[in-house]
Design an enzyme around this catalytic site. Structure first.
Site, PDB file in Angstrom:
ATOM      1  N   LYS A  52       0.838  -1.204   0.000  1.00 16.25           N
ATOM      2  CA  LYS A  52       0.000   0.000   0.000  1.00 16.25           C
ATOM      3  C   LYS A  52       0.873   1.254   0.000  1.00 16.25           C
ATOM      4  O   LYS A  52       0.634   2.197  -0.767  1.00 16.25           O
ATOM      5  CB  LYS A  52      -0.937  -0.010   1.216  1.00 16.25           C
ATOM      6  CG  LYS A  52      -2.057  -1.048   1.103  1.00 16.25           C
ATOM      7  CD  LYS A  52      -2.831  -1.283   2.403  1.00 16.25           C
ATOM      8  CE  LYS A  52      -3.870  -2.396   2.209  1.00 16.25           C
ATOM      9  NZ  LYS A  52      -4.640  -2.726   3.413  1.00 16.25           N
ATOM     10  N   GLN A  96      -4.340  -1.312   9.623  1.00  9.86           N
ATOM     11  CA  GLN A  96      -4.358  -2.674   9.083  1.00  9.86           C
ATOM     12  C   GLN A  96      -4.886  -3.641  10.128  1.00  9.86           C
ATOM     13  O   GLN A  96      -4.436  -3.655  11.276  1.00  9.86           O
ATOM     14  CB  GLN A  96      -2.945  -3.075   8.616  1.00  9.86           C
ATOM     15  CG  GLN A  96      -2.877  -4.397   7.883  1.00  9.86           C
ATOM     16  CD  GLN A  96      -3.584  -4.398   6.526  1.00  9.86           C
ATOM     17  OE1 GLN A  96      -3.762  -3.355   5.905  1.00  9.86           O
ATOM     18  NE2 GLN A  96      -3.997  -5.564   6.061  1.00  9.86           N
ATOM     19  N   ASP A 119     -10.897   3.195   4.444  1.00 10.92           N
ATOM     20  CA  ASP A 119     -11.303   1.792   4.412  1.00 10.92           C
ATOM     21  C   ASP A 119     -12.825   1.666   4.376  1.00 10.92           C
ATOM     22  O   ASP A 119     -13.349   0.574   4.124  1.00 10.92           O
ATOM     23  CB  ASP A 119     -10.787   1.058   5.662  1.00 10.92           C
ATOM     24  CG  ASP A 119      -9.559   0.207   5.373  1.00 10.92           C
ATOM     25  OD1 ASP A 119      -9.465  -0.334   4.250  1.00 10.92           O
ATOM     26  OD2 ASP A 119      -8.718   0.071   6.278  1.00 10.92           O
TER      27      ASP A 119
HETATM   28  N1  GUN Z   1      -6.944  -6.629   6.634  1.00 11.11           N
HETATM   29  C1  GUN Z   1      -7.350  -7.418   5.609  1.00 11.11           C
HETATM   30  N2  GUN Z   1      -7.959  -6.686   4.669  1.00 11.11           N
HETATM   31  C2  GUN Z   1      -7.949  -5.410   5.092  1.00 11.11           C
HETATM   32  C3  GUN Z   1      -8.432  -4.190   4.537  1.00 11.11           C
HETATM   33  O1  GUN Z   1      -9.022  -4.108   3.464  1.00 11.11           O
HETATM   34  N3  GUN Z   1      -8.216  -3.087   5.289  1.00 11.11           N
HETATM   35  C4  GUN Z   1      -7.598  -3.128   6.486  1.00 11.11           C
HETATM   36  N4  GUN Z   1      -7.432  -1.999   7.147  1.00 11.11           N
HETATM   37  N5  GUN Z   1      -7.143  -4.240   7.021  1.00 11.11           N
HETATM   38  C5  GUN Z   1      -7.319  -5.372   6.320  1.00 11.11           C
END
Ligand code: GUN
Length: 304
Positions: A52, A96, A119
């Site tokens: 990311k 995350q 998100d």
């Molecule tokens: N963990 C697994 N998928 C995601 C996601 O799309 N966003 C976040 N913040 N954590 C995750």
């Protein structure tokens, strides 16, 4: 032969569009910024977050990687989020998941400013999405819609069946498909005679988190299959259940000692009209949509 929906190519196109938007904003003195919070050292999370942050750099988005230790408390995390909410150069806050058990995940997600919630996990954004108001939508379901639209797969009037009711994928995917005028059914672990429902699907979205759960007899011939699952296979027995006789997979498995399979059994793809492969289907869209959401948040916060 079923058509393969190439998530890598679609994600690349979206990232190019985002990069152009970032350039246009730069001309106005605006640089979108993302704060990525990675707690502890979960291997999968480290890979995702690194990817990311790297994508931010590629697209010209400012990023700040914050790495609290696994022992961090809820109070310390709430304090961090409050500081990120207040920082003007930060437009998006990504925490995350999963977080260590001592951290109150819900309290933390609720503390993120809805305007910076790239998100789309904040209840305010979930509510706005449901109410059909402009909202930051969760990245993976938003990516599913992009795949369908950019592949010219009709959604309006189609029966979309979603298997899985998570707050992150299943529920928001249902809302987004409904807003595109699909007829939507959500199924889950307690659904009776699941196959009878999935066989009605023109668009079948699998987001259950169980390897190869959707089998060929659960699929209507010609349906579009969207596989959101990412399940790692490490044993020979598991491998053979899905990929026996597949020379390419065999070579990859021999080299790495593992391979991944989605929530849809590979044999089911042979029945489909079109499908997203795993890997290289929905996965790449999640990061692309995170970048798009970050730029969108930057613009919304400045009234652009
Ligand atoms: N963990 C697994 N998928 C995601 C996601 O799309 N966003 C976040 N913040 N954590 C995750």
């Amino acid at each position: 032969m079923a058509r393969i929906l190439d998530g890598v190519a679609i994600a690349t196109a979206i990232k190019q569009e985002v990069a152009r938007e970032v350039q246009a904003l730069a001309a106005q003195g605006v640089r979108p910024g993302l704060a990525a919070v990675l707690v502890g050292s979960v291997a999968a999370s480290e890979i995702y977050v690194r990817s990311k942050v790297q994508t931010c750099t590629e697209l010209g988005i400012y990023s700040d990687l914050i790495t609290p230790p696994a022992s961090v408390t809820t109070e310390e995390m709430l304090d961090l989020v409050a500081r990120l909410n207040a920082r003007d150069e930060i437009d998006g806050i990504l925490i995350q998941l999963p977080l260590p058990p001592q951290v109150d995940t819900k309290a933390l997600l609720d503390a993120v400013s809805p305007a910076k919630d790239v998100d789309g996990f904040h209840p305010v954004n979930a509510g706005r999405l449901q109410a059909g108001r402009p909202a930051l939508a969760p990245c993976t379901p938003a990516g599913v819609i992009e795949i369908l639209k950019r592949s010219d797969i009709p959604i309006a009037g189609q029966h979309a069946v979603i298997v899985g009711r998570s707050d992150i994928v299943g529920k928001p995917a249902a809302m987004l498909l409904l807003h595109q005028n699909a007829t939507v059914t959500i199924c889950h672990s307690k659904t009776r005679d699941l196959g009878a429902i999935t066989r009605q699907a023109d668009i079948l979205v699998a987001a259950i988190g169980r390897p190869g759960f959707i089998t060929p007899e659960m699929v209507k011939p010609g349906a579009t299959l969207i596989d959101v699952g990412i399940n790692r296979l490490t044993t020979r027995e598991e491998f053979d259940r899905f990929f026996a006789g597949d020379a390419k997979r065999e070579a990859a498995f021999a080299k790495r000692g593992s391979t991944i399979v989605g929530d849809i059994h590979p044999k089911a793809f042979e029945v489909a009209g079109a499908y997203t492969p795993v890997p290289g289907g929905v996965g790449p869209l999640t990061i692309a949509m995170l970048m798009a959401n970050t730029v969108r948040a930057a613009k919304m916060r400045r009234g652009i």
